[in-house]
Design a protein around this motif. Structure first.
Motif, PDB file in Angstrom:
ATOM      1  N   GLY A 215       6.579  -8.619  40.422  1.00 17.97           N
ATOM      2  CA  GLY A 215       7.704  -8.333  41.312  1.00 17.97           C
ATOM      3  C   GLY A 215       7.259  -7.995  42.720  1.00 17.97           C
ATOM      4  O   GLY A 215       6.058  -7.933  43.020  1.00 17.97           O
TER       5      GLY A 215
ATOM      6  N   ASP B  83       9.742   1.030  42.996  1.00 20.13           N
ATOM      7  CA  ASP B  83      10.885   1.565  42.242  1.00 20.13           C
ATOM      8  C   ASP B  83      10.514   1.808  40.782  1.00 20.13           C
ATOM      9  O   ASP B  83      10.872   2.830  40.194  1.00 20.13           O
TER      10      ASP B  83
ATOM     11  N   GLU C   2       9.970  -3.507  44.368  1.00 17.27           N
ATOM     12  CA  GLU C   2      10.312  -3.420  42.941  1.00 17.27           C
ATOM     13  C   GLU C   2       9.244  -2.628  42.174  1.00 17.27           C
ATOM     14  O   GLU C   2       9.566  -1.830  41.301  1.00 17.27           O
ATOM     15  N   ARG C   3       7.981  -2.845  42.552  1.00 17.10           N
ATOM     16  CA  ARG C   3       6.916  -2.096  41.866  1.00 17.10           C
ATOM     17  C   ARG C   3       6.993  -0.604  42.191  1.00 17.10           C
ATOM     18  O   ARG C   3       6.777   0.244  41.327  1.00 17.10           O
TER      19      ARG C   3
END
Lengths: 387, 387
Positions: free
Chosen positions: B316, B323, B320-321
């Motif tokens: 990702g 999060d 995203e990582r």
């Protein structure tokens, strides 16, 4: 995890310009024996910084401690320290000077034959050694933060290690900039030596010691990442700083507590130095891949873990991963410019294998390694794999 | 890497049956003040082992050091030590007892108002403190191997930390078996507290300190792996041993040298304890995920590294990582049984966010965190995210 005691009393001053901390560490009224090697510290500015920090302290200098510090040389330093009533020893140099300082510090107040100190591996130390300070100029041995020393005595062809809790340096100064001028070969040797120090404490059998394992893997990864960087760019401060701090942690005791230890690679390697004069770190690079192969069954669990966590090897069978990890280890040493085969050194493996096994057997080293299963026959096998 | 000085003089005796080492550590002629908490050590056998190891040494006992040790309680112990001319302090308990012992040891020889010791964060210590020994019965704070203490004074609603190099314990005994009988809640709190200690020293901005980073990641991974194991099986010796050793390394200085540090989560968390009486570790779990979100830009580099190396998040986008790493952190605390939202504690986030920001502003804490960019407005934002 096995029971253990952990204690490391050395105060480390790390970074640029830290040599001036000598003035806070050594009492103003001290009488200092300054111990050093061949004189490179007079060329790279270290000596001037040290003298400035020592200020008006009464200081006597002893230069000439050689690589693999010799007992007879060190006894001259002891005589000087006794004559001048030195009450502090300040080592300025690499591991040899620091190891030598530990013997000098213990020998000055020692009554009787000081060779008994290494001969008893430190047991003969009864009088409190002089306090030791160190300015480290070559990262490799970890001597700046441990109580270990290896002393040679060329006159009787001996090389013995000793340990004592009272010879840890009181303080050590690690300024990466003082190492920028080191020859590439010495830096490479330092990286290779530190790598093997970690392996000897890590690559044994699982002991449910997760912090020790992961710290060991951390140090290996830093050496793998930062070693080539600092060789390529000797003036890259951060890369050199990371190498130095990694080498200290490789042998300051933290990763070795509560776990089995091996040290057979060192034991066999010492013989290659004694017989053929090969640099210490290079002997380790010759021995280690063969030792991993011969001991692959007894070390299987840790070899698999080493493959995964240090070399990110996750594909293939267990044996394929182990093989790849061993080859990665060899390739790492080769990438540092450290050759890993006896033939690279023009040495006949068959003759040397027999001779090393014979010499170790003669001194009773017939069951080495973490399980005591490395016999003279296996030592031969290990060295034949390094042909 | 920034310049630093590293020194940790505490001798650790780790493992089964190590309490007997007290007899080697405290001189036979010492007059010992034994400091303890509420009396659980009399139920789990620790007290009997300690008394046996102390043997004929003159010992005076002071029980009753509370969680968040109180100045006024500790002054009673100081009075006892002065009356009985104690010359050693032996702390038997968790972080509160150990912290209390540090104040007692420094206060006994202190002339004038001992509150000045915490009030000056240790600066008022001029007379050498009494030597301290410790038997740790609750892994969490790292007090067994550092020079830190946090002292409360309920009478004036204060809670202050101090540090001094002379209040490191001379020795600490860590026997995992003595912790088997701890309530699950206390063990979970210990895991959560140690986790946050590492984060506060690690999750800042990159400082090219590879050993410190990888050691920090190592400790986090051990806490993630071993924490749930030791909660599920309190009598699993190895899991508990690994937790204890991880908690010691989380705050013994090693991972904090040469790098920026944050500590805003602790600063904000202390207010939640003061206002609502929430356990210290639980306040950290409430604050930390929100702090990571609000500080995601200034911590971006390290958040990405944390996601990859600690949580193995490689897929990702970067955001995203990040999060996923923040949610993994929250989920980890929840998996320990530590709730991470103010509503779980029946607290209204909007009111508390304003009040905490106001209290911290009132005492000048308006620019906290490793960059000094956590303002009262951001503190509110962080706590609103924990609604």
């Amino acid at each position: 995890m096995e029971n253990f005691t952990y204690h490391n009393p050395t105060r480390i001053h790390f970074g640029r310009g830290q040599i001036e901390k000598i003035s806070c560490e050594i009492p103003a009224g001290a009488r200092v024996l300054l111990l050093a090697g061949g004189g490179s510290i007079k060329k790279n500015g270290v000596y001037d910084q040290v003298k400035k920090a020592l200020g008006a302290r009464v200081t006597h200098e002893f230069f000439g401690v050689e690589a693999n510090p010799d007992f007879d040389t060190l006894m001259q330093a002891v005589a000087l320290a006794r004559r001048e009533k030195s009450d502090w020893v300040l080592a300025v140099g690499g591991g040899s000077v620091l190891d030598g300082a530990k013997l000098v510090a213990a020998a000055v107040p020692h009554e009787g034959d000081a060779w008994q100190i290494p001969a008893t591996h430190g047991g003969a130390i009864t009088a409190p050694p002089l306090p030791i300070g160190a300015v480290l100029t070559l990262p490799a041995t970890g001597s700046e933060a441990n109580g270990n020393a290896v002393i040679s005595r060329r006159a009787i062809k001996e090389k013995l290690a000793f340990y004592h809790p009272l010879v840890y340096p009181r303080f050590s100064i690690l300024d990466p900039e003082t190492t920028f001028s080191l020859p590439e070969r010495q830096v490479a040797n330092g990286i290779g030596d530190a790598f093997c120090h970690v392996i000897e404490q890590y690559l044994t059998f699982p002991a449910a010691a997760e912090i020790q394992d992961r710290f060991a893997e951390s140090i290996l990864k830093v050496l793998i990442d930062e070693g080539p960087k600092t060789l390529a760019s000797p003036h890259d401060y951060d890369a050199r700083a990371n190498l130095i701090w990694a080498a200290t942690w490789a042998l300051n005791g933290a990763i070795g507590v509560g776990v089995p230890q091996d040290w057979a690679t060192h034991t066999i390697g010492h013989e290659l130095t004694a017989l053929h004069g090969i640099d210490h770190a290079r002997t380790l690079a010759i021995v280690l891949p063969g030792l991993m192969r011969v001991q692959r069954e007894t070390k299987r669990g840790k070899l698999v873990q080493y493959a995964a966590r240090v070399w990110d090897l996750h594909e293939g069978s267990e044996d394929e991963r182990i093989d790849a990890a061993i080859e990665s280890t060899r390739a790492f040493y080769e990438s540092l410019g450290i050759r890993t085969r006896l033939s690279d050194y023009k040495i006949k493996a068959d003759e040397t294998a027999v001779e090393v096994a014979r010499r170790l057997a003669a001194r009773g080293e017939t069951a080495i390694g973490e399980r005591g299963d490395i016999t003279p026959a296996r030592i031969e096998e290990i060295l034949l794999l390094a042909a």
